[in-house]
Enzyme design. Sequence first.
Site, PDB file in Angstrom:
ATOM      1  N   TYR A 165       0.709  -1.234   0.023  1.00  0.00           N
ATOM      2  CA  TYR A 165       0.067  -0.016  -0.091  1.00  0.00           C
ATOM      3  C   TYR A 165       0.879   1.167   0.135  1.00  0.00           C
ATOM      4  O   TYR A 165       0.731   2.077  -0.896  1.00  0.00           O
ATOM      5  CB  TYR A 165      -0.808  -0.170   1.298  1.00  0.00           C
ATOM      6  CG  TYR A 165      -1.787   1.145   1.460  1.00  0.00           C
ATOM      7  CD1 TYR A 165      -3.070   1.137   0.804  1.00  0.00           C
ATOM      8  CD2 TYR A 165      -1.654   2.050   2.150  1.00  0.00           C
ATOM      9  CE1 TYR A 165      -4.099   2.139   1.053  1.00  0.00           C
ATOM     10  CE2 TYR A 165      -2.552   2.976   2.573  1.00  0.00           C
ATOM     11  CZ  TYR A 165      -3.755   3.172   1.787  1.00  0.00           C
ATOM     12  OH  TYR A 165      -4.629   4.095   2.320  1.00  0.00           O
ATOM     13  N   ALA A 167       3.968   1.465  -1.188  1.00  0.00           N
ATOM     14  CA  ALA A 167       4.738   1.467  -2.219  1.00  0.00           C
ATOM     15  C   ALA A 167       3.593   2.253  -3.352  1.00  0.00           C
ATOM     16  O   ALA A 167       3.912   2.968  -4.275  1.00  0.00           O
ATOM     17  CB  ALA A 167       5.316   0.332  -2.931  1.00  0.00           C
TER      18      ALA A 167
HETATM   19  N1  LIG Z   1      -9.977   6.017   5.362  1.00  0.00           N
HETATM   20  C1  LIG Z   1      -8.797   6.510   5.541  1.00  0.00           C
HETATM   21  O1  LIG Z   1      -8.375   7.125   6.644  1.00  0.00           O
HETATM   22  C2  LIG Z   1      -7.780   6.641   4.696  1.00  0.00           C
HETATM   23  C3  LIG Z   1      -6.598   7.139   4.824  1.00  0.00           C
HETATM   24  C4  LIG Z   1      -5.497   7.298   3.897  1.00  0.00           C
HETATM   25  C5  LIG Z   1      -5.861   7.003   2.528  1.00  0.00           C
HETATM   26  N2  LIG Z   1      -7.325   6.471   2.192  1.00  0.00           N
HETATM   27  C6  LIG Z   1      -7.497   6.404   0.698  1.00  0.00           C
HETATM   28  O2  LIG Z   1      -8.848   6.728   0.351  1.00  0.00           O
HETATM   29  C7  LIG Z   1      -9.252   5.945  -0.304  1.00  0.00           C
HETATM   30  C8  LIG Z   1     -10.850   5.689   0.079  1.00  0.00           C
HETATM   31  O3  LIG Z   1     -10.479   4.816   1.279  1.00  0.00           O
HETATM   32  P1  LIG Z   1     -11.919   4.443   2.087  1.00  0.00           P
HETATM   33  O4  LIG Z   1     -11.559   4.646   3.274  1.00  0.00           O
HETATM   34  O5  LIG Z   1     -13.147   5.353   1.570  1.00  0.00           O
HETATM   35  O6  LIG Z   1     -12.289   2.884   1.922  1.00  0.00           O
HETATM   36  P2  LIG Z   1     -13.489   2.171   1.216  1.00  0.00           P
HETATM   37  O7  LIG Z   1     -13.304   0.911   1.349  1.00  0.00           O
HETATM   38  O8  LIG Z   1     -14.745   2.652   2.118  1.00  0.00           O
HETATM   39  O9  LIG Z   1     -13.869   2.486  -0.174  1.00  0.00           O
HETATM   40  C9  LIG Z   1     -12.996   2.070  -1.281  1.00  0.00           C
HETATM   41  C10 LIG Z   1     -13.851   2.073  -2.509  1.00  0.00           C
HETATM   42  O10 LIG Z   1     -13.226   1.467  -3.645  1.00  0.00           O
HETATM   43  C11 LIG Z   1     -14.066   0.582  -4.478  1.00  0.00           C
HETATM   44  N3  LIG Z   1     -13.080   0.044  -5.056  1.00  0.00           N
HETATM   45  C12 LIG Z   1     -12.056  -1.167  -4.652  1.00  0.00           C
HETATM   46  N4  LIG Z   1     -11.577  -1.698  -5.799  1.00  0.00           N
HETATM   47  C13 LIG Z   1     -11.796  -1.280  -6.711  1.00  0.00           C
HETATM   48  C14 LIG Z   1     -11.620  -1.492  -8.068  1.00  0.00           C
HETATM   49  N5  LIG Z   1     -10.563  -2.456  -8.489  1.00  0.00           N
HETATM   50  N6  LIG Z   1     -12.222  -0.820  -9.104  1.00  0.00           N
HETATM   51  C15 LIG Z   1     -13.044   0.069  -8.934  1.00  0.00           C
HETATM   52  N7  LIG Z   1     -13.475   0.399  -7.380  1.00  0.00           N
HETATM   53  C16 LIG Z   1     -12.962  -0.279  -6.513  1.00  0.00           C
HETATM   54  C17 LIG Z   1     -14.573  -0.216  -3.420  1.00  0.00           C
HETATM   55  O11 LIG Z   1     -15.672  -1.048  -3.878  1.00  0.00           O
HETATM   56  C18 LIG Z   1     -15.241   0.705  -2.411  1.00  0.00           C
HETATM   57  O12 LIG Z   1     -16.488   1.413  -2.614  1.00  0.00           O
HETATM   58  C19 LIG Z   1      -8.539   4.927  -0.755  1.00  0.00           C
HETATM   59  O13 LIG Z   1      -7.849   5.021  -1.940  1.00  0.00           O
HETATM   60  C20 LIG Z   1      -7.459   4.806   0.368  1.00  0.00           C
HETATM   61  O14 LIG Z   1      -6.347   4.164   0.326  1.00  0.00           O
HETATM   62  C21 LIG Z   1      -8.114   6.373   3.281  1.00  0.00           C
END
Ligand SMILES: NC(=O)c1ccc[n+]([C@@H]2O[C@H](COP(=O)([O-])OP(=O)(O)OC[C@H]3O[C@@H](n4cnc5c(N)ncnc54)[C@H](O)[C@@H]3O)[C@@H](O)[C@H]2O)c1
Length: 306
Positions: A165, A167
């Site tokens: 993740y 990377a």
């Molecule tokens: N939640 C946090 O604190 C946090 C921190 C740092 C970064 N992020 C980043 O924010 C983004 C959203 O995270 P989140 O916490 O809302 O997670 P989440 O799991 O609630 O949402 C992720 C969404 O991406 C979709 N998804 C996954 N793989 C997919 C694919 N191959 N094609 C299309 N859609 C796909 C899933 O169906 C889901 O709806 C991510 O990139 C995550 O790395 C989140």
Amino acid sequence: MAGYLEGKNIAITGAGSGIGKAIALAVAAEGANIVVADYGVALDGSEPTNVIAESVAGEIESLGVEAEVIAGDVSRMETGEDVVEASVNRWGSIDGVVCVAGILRERMLFNMSEDEWDAVIAVHLKGHFTIYRHAMAAMRKQDSGGSIVGITSGAFTASTAQPNYSAAKGGIVSLTRSAAMTAASISLRGGPRINANCIAPTARTRMSEKVPFEFETGDPSDIAPMAVYLLSEAGREVNAQIYSVVGRRISVWNQPKEVRSMFSSGKAWTPEEIEDVLPRTIKQEANPFIEDLERRMKEMAKEEGN
Ligand SMILES: NC(=O)c1ccc[n+]([C@@H]2O[C@H](COP(=O)([O-])OP(=O)(O)OC[C@H]3O[C@@H](n4cnc5c(N)ncnc54)[C@H](O)[C@@H]3O)[C@@H](O)[C@H]2O)c1
């Protein structure tokens, strides 16, 4: 202020839940039509369904704007193309993209399987490339240009439990800076104005559920205003930046650059000369994460001693 993005057509990957959904609803509330791109998978990327994307599209339409659904896997080139084409074919342009789709496969480096590595790199890093590639190609042909927003993480700096993740998120930062340079060269040659920036969010979602937050955290809706700003005409002034967003705090990251140099007195350095000169001159740069780890280990040892 509703209407901040009036008339724009924006594609958002991962718009089915968490941060992506919050951004999609906020962008729609500001008057933009939305391509909801979400594969509807579990946290580890398994069990895809279009139900989630369809349901968010319904919520978006109830706000009085239009929505298109692409329930494909963003790590596939054709999904990137489908997402951009869905907007261009239906509404005539693609004015912004936000790449929020992501999965987690946590494992220490020494135990990680090839599948765990490949899956995370594919969804995050390639999932940004597939969208950026097609969005940039369309935006450079539009007089109105466009905005590209990537989603990285503070973990781009390092992560012991999520090296795949980390990377991928580091790759997203470099890819976005490259997109920003491409965008600058397009507009400096008299072409349309395009910007590319990253948000590093922190918010309570299913993805962050197990993170033992020692620091402030917030809600997915806290992330949305920054995305809306970066997608707006005013936000077009901002390019090649990384912003952390958590709760009420927005921070800008520094730009990486060399900080100290040393030069050999002869033709080339020998390892022995480096061993002698490096500790006295350019030294090492302090690594805040290793320092923090050392501090926490000391605290734990002290507590155990008491
Ligand atoms: N939640 C946090 O604190 C946090 C921190 C740092 C970064 N992020 C980043 O924010 C983004 C959203 O995270 P989140 O916490 O809302 O997670 P989440 O799991 O609630 O949402 C992720 C969404 O991406 C979709 N998804 C996954 N793989 C997919 C694919 N191959 N094609 C299309 N859609 C796909 C899933 O169906 C889901 O709806 C991510 O990139 C995550 O790395 C989140």
